[in-house]
Motif scaffolding. Structure first.
Motif, PDB file in Angstrom:
ATOM      1  N   LYS A 184     -17.292  47.605  17.619  1.00 43.44           N
ATOM      2  CA  LYS A 184     -16.214  47.514  16.633  1.00 43.44           C
ATOM      3  C   LYS A 184     -14.873  47.229  17.320  1.00 43.44           C
ATOM      4  CE  LYS A 184     -18.664  50.747  13.629  1.00 43.44           C
ATOM      5  NZ  LYS A 184     -18.701  52.092  13.020  1.00 43.44           N
ATOM      6  N   LYS A 185     -13.968  46.679  16.511  1.00 44.46           N
ATOM      7  CA  LYS A 185     -12.620  46.381  16.982  1.00 44.46           C
ATOM      8  C   LYS A 185     -11.628  47.323  16.314  1.00 44.46           C
ATOM      9  CE  LYS A 185      -9.027  42.775  17.074  1.00 44.46           C
ATOM     10  NZ  LYS A 185      -8.694  41.359  16.816  1.00 44.46           N
ATOM     11  N   THR A 231      -7.392  48.187  16.152  1.00 41.36           N
ATOM     12  CA  THR A 231      -6.072  47.629  16.441  1.00 41.36           C
ATOM     13  C   THR A 231      -5.034  48.746  16.494  1.00 41.36           C
ATOM     14  OG1 THR A 231      -6.611  45.553  15.340  1.00 41.36           O
ATOM     15  CG2 THR A 231      -4.284  46.036  15.654  1.00 41.36           C
ATOM     16  N   PRO A 236     -15.716  50.668  22.523  1.00 44.20           N
ATOM     17  CA  PRO A 236     -15.487  49.704  21.443  1.00 44.20           C
ATOM     18  C   PRO A 236     -15.658  48.273  21.946  1.00 44.20           C
ATOM     19  CG  PRO A 236     -13.405  50.427  22.326  1.00 44.20           C
ATOM     20  CD  PRO A 236     -14.461  51.234  23.043  1.00 44.20           C
ATOM     21  N   ARG A 237     -15.877  47.371  21.011  1.00 43.20           N
ATOM     22  CA  ARG A 237     -15.933  45.951  21.382  1.00 43.20           C
ATOM     23  C   ARG A 237     -14.562  45.485  21.843  1.00 43.20           C
ATOM     24  NH1 ARG A 237     -14.648  41.694  18.102  1.00 43.20           N
ATOM     25  NH2 ARG A 237     -14.832  43.007  16.244  1.00 43.20           N
ATOM     26  N   GLU A 238     -13.517  45.931  21.147  1.00 41.74           N
ATOM     27  CA  GLU A 238     -12.164  45.511  21.507  1.00 41.74           C
ATOM     28  C   GLU A 238     -11.146  46.527  21.004  1.00 41.74           C
ATOM     29  OE1 GLU A 238      -9.003  42.004  20.289  1.00 41.74           O
ATOM     30  OE2 GLU A 238     -11.104  41.407  20.638  1.00 41.74           O
ATOM     31  N   ALA A 244      -7.267  46.117  20.339  1.00 41.88           N
ATOM     32  CA  ALA A 244      -6.137  45.192  20.284  1.00 41.88           C
ATOM     33  C   ALA A 244      -4.836  45.979  20.237  1.00 41.88           C
ATOM     34  CB  ALA A 244      -6.250  44.282  19.069  1.00 41.88           C
ATOM     35  N   LYS A 281      -9.087  43.677  29.402  1.00 41.81           N
ATOM     36  CA  LYS A 281     -10.030  42.581  29.140  1.00 41.81           C
ATOM     37  C   LYS A 281     -10.211  41.702  30.367  1.00 41.81           C
ATOM     38  CE  LYS A 281     -12.516  40.420  25.941  1.00 41.81           C
ATOM     39  NZ  LYS A 281     -13.590  41.089  25.172  1.00 41.81           N
ATOM     40  N   PRO A 339     -12.202  46.628  27.284  1.00 43.32           N
ATOM     41  CA  PRO A 339     -12.021  46.271  25.875  1.00 43.32           C
ATOM     42  C   PRO A 339     -10.575  46.024  25.438  1.00 43.32           C
ATOM     43  CG  PRO A 339     -12.243  48.645  26.071  1.00 43.32           C
ATOM     44  CD  PRO A 339     -12.360  48.091  27.476  1.00 43.32           C
ATOM     45  N   SER A 342     -10.489  43.194  12.642  1.00 41.20           N
ATOM     46  CA  SER A 342     -10.437  44.606  13.031  1.00 41.20           C
ATOM     47  C   SER A 342     -11.177  45.478  12.021  1.00 41.20           C
ATOM     48  CB  SER A 342      -8.987  45.063  13.154  1.00 41.20           C
ATOM     49  OG  SER A 342      -8.914  46.397  13.607  1.00 41.20           O
TER      50      SER A 342
END
Length: 641
Positions: free
Chosen positions: A411-412, A414, A444-446, A448, A473, A478, A492
């Motif tokens: 999951k992303k 933010t 998490p995947r990302e 931000a 990154k 991530p 997100s």
């Protein structure tokens, strides 16, 4: 139109009978460390009993009389430390005292280079326009705007500037010790002690040495002993003049200070030195707001002021947890409690806790003081304020996991806001750092990260230093830093608001234009009576039109200027590294909604959103101490931390 009062060329320094030091951030000059315990010689301690007008500290009438009679002339002021305190304070003093030469020195060549360019290292509303006036000066025009000579200088030549100064203010960083005796609570005095020793070697006899940094109580004794060690037989006076600035409103706080605190020894020489320093502030601050005390009271007052403000934040956050578990609304509770005039409404905004360089550090310094005085109950009381602040930060991460089914894998998330508060690019002790670090552990995947004032390189460097470079990154981690808010929110699963920037509020209105000159930032205008602060409109007019056209050019950057290069490389936001030039419109939450993944979670850690409006757009909202529509329908709410 109105014009700024023209400056007169600075005259040669006339040494006084006291020295003042201010320090915010300066490279440590040696590896020595200073004692941080409160014990010391009583020879420097003034009489601590209540004093009458004849024997005590300067009251308003006696201070006014001293200033009117013969305040020692100050012609040359030196700030050591070009950070968040030294830079803005020096700029405002230079603005209101065109006859005084104000110098800011720092061993950090990069920082000084940026202060001398169009890329100042810190952002404060109103600061950039003041710099244009006092650093660059202006030429005469055919209108009523007169020429003004520059009287603010940034340099790395510490020894020369200290030697020429009448007043030396130490504004270097005094962080919490990370190792050794007192680690985790005592103040690290290495930089301050090193600067004090350097000042002792180079200051002119009779110069006034001022503590501007936040220091442990009885540090003035350390300064006095250091001066006597390096310059036996030479008389110096040591003052305490702590700052009471808040990041994001520093210029306003300086322009409209509710008090100027000056601590001195209770002697004729101490009073004379305090009067000299007061004369610098009296050019724009009414004398009734200039408070004089004994030097140790001044030192302790700064620690107590910050600790009590932080205590209010932790107190309301503890009640926010109760609201979440009972169905009460923290905004309604705070409004009702704040209506009591004995309590007041300030610092009762619930959220993810306080950050910045002051509150936590100063509370821990007070804890260490209590411990060294063998007052464990006092130490425990204040330490609980810090513990409650950490609890407030951890709760937001817990709630993110709960909303996303207890897993962030694939999951992303933010994070909106990286600075510790709005209208600043100061990231020290930012709650966002702890939250990003905790989220990164959940695979998490990302993650931000976006901030309207902090630059991408600054955020990446801070995150790497705090959470480890492997979370970035670029190193397979991530965390991705964005310069475009919509790119950060695209795809997100949850958006977290961690800084209360106006840009993140929900509504069609744009952020109100923030003039580079905030309340009175352009200074006292021609014809303005002494001690009268000009209005925001007058000050804006002063830098507009003829005066703006007559300002001297900004010093050109070198060909290899990294800030200019960053601007050229940033296609998404060409001005990202020069945030003073503009502010963005409020976030279009409708656009964010259509680019997010269902069920469109938003976790408002700062209470800036209108929950009902967000829910009408389709968002699911979690806010600290405030009930969403879904929670109200399922009353009683879940009892969770």
């Amino acid at each position: 139109m109105a014009a700024l009062t023209p400056a007169t060329p600075a005259t040669p320094a006339t040494p006084l009978q006291f020295s003042g030091l201010d320090a915010e951030d300066i490279t440590t000059l040696d590896d020595s460390t200073a004692p941080t315990t409160p014990d010391g010689s009583s020879s420097f301690s003034p009489n601590l009993r209540p004093q009458d007008d004849d024997a005590g500290y300067l009251n308003v009438s006696s201070l006014s009389a001293a200033l009117a009679a013969a305040a020692p002339a100050v012609r040359n002021v030196c700030f050591i430390g070009a950070g968040f305190v030294g830079g803005p304070t020096a700029a405002v003093i230079a603005l209101h005292n065109p006859h005084i030469r104000v110098t800011v020195v720092d061993k950090d060549h990069t920082r000084i280079r940026r202060w001398n360019s169009k890329h100042p290292p810190i952002y404060e509303p109103g600061l950039n326009d003041i710099l244009r006036v006092v650093r660059d000066g202006s030429t005469a025009t055919k209108g009523d705007a007169a020429a003004r000579q520059p009287n603010l200088i940034f340099t790395t030549d510490v020894a020369t500037c200290v030697r020429e100064a009448d007043v030396v203010l130490i504004a270097v960083n005094t962080p919490t010790k990370e190792r050794g005796n007192g680690a985790g609570s005592a103040t690290d005095m290495a930089a301050f002690e090193a600067v004090t020793a350097m000042v002792a070697r180079h200051a002119s006899p009779g110069a006034i040495i001022v503590e501007k940094s936040t220091v442990p109580c009885r540090t003035a004794q350390l300064v006095q002993d250091t001066l006597a060690l390096h310059r036996p037989g030479v008389e110096f006076q040591v003052l305490s003049n702590p700052e009471f600035l808040a990041a994001g409103t520093a210029i306003k706080d300086l322009q409209h200070a509710d008090r100027i605190l000056i601590g001195s020894s209770n002697t004729a020489a101490g009073h004379k030195a305090a009067t000299a320093l007061a004369s610098v502030y009296a050019s724009w601050i009414p004398t009734e707001r200039i408070i004089t005390t004994n030097v140790f009271s001044s030192e302790l007052a700064k620690l107590v002021a910050n600790s009590m403000l932080a205590q209010r934040i932790s107190s309301i956050n503890s009640i926010a947890a109760v609201c979440d578990a009972t169905g009460a609304d923290i905004d309604e509770v705070a409004r009702a409690v704040g209506a009591d005039p004995r309590i007041g409404s300030k610092f009762l905004k619930a959220g993810i806790g306080f950050g910045g360089s002051c509150f936590k550090k100063d509370i821990l310094s007070l804890v260490y003081l209590a411990e060294t005085l063998v007052l464990p109950e006092v130490a425990q009381y204040w330490r609980a304020v810090v513990e409650m602040n950490e609890f407030a930060r951890n709760r937001l991460v817990t709630r993110v996991l709960r909303c996303l089914n207890n897993t962030l894998t694939g999951k992303k998330v933010t994070v909106l806001g990286f600075a510790f508060k709005k209208d600043t690019n100061d990231t020290r002790e930012s709650p966002a750092l702890d939250i990003i670090h905790a989220l990164a552990k959940e695979n998490p995947r990302e993650i931000a990260v976006y901030d309207p004032l902090c630059t991408a390189p600054q955020m990446a460097e801070q995150i790497g230093r705090y959470a480890g470079t492997d979370v970035l990154k670029s190193n397979g981690g991530p965390v991705v830093v964005y310069t475009d808010v919509y790119g950060a929110c695209h795809g997100s699963d949850a958006v977290l608001i961690t800084t209360e920037f106006d840009e993140f509020k929900n509504g069609p209105a744009e952020v109100e234009a923030q003039l580079e000159v905030s309340s009175g930032a352009a200074g006292k205008l021609e014809g303005t009576p002494d001690n009268q602060v000009v209005s925001a409109d007058d000050s804006a007019a002063a830098v507009d039109g003829q005066l703006a056209a007559s300002l001297n050019p900004v010093p050109p950057c070198e060909e290899d200027c990294p800030e200019c290069q960053a601007e050229e490389d940033s296609a998404a936001d060409k001005k990202n590294d020069e945030p003073q030039s503009h502010r963005k419109a409020r976030l279009d939450w409708t656009k964010v909604y259509y680019d997010m993944n269902s069920p469109h979670w938003v976790l408002d850690g700062r209470g800036v959103l209108d929950i009902s409006v967000m829910e009408k757009l389709g968002f699911r909202v979690e806010s600290i101490g405030r009930q969403s529509g879904l929670a109200r329908k399922s009353f009683p709410p879940k009892n969770y931390r």
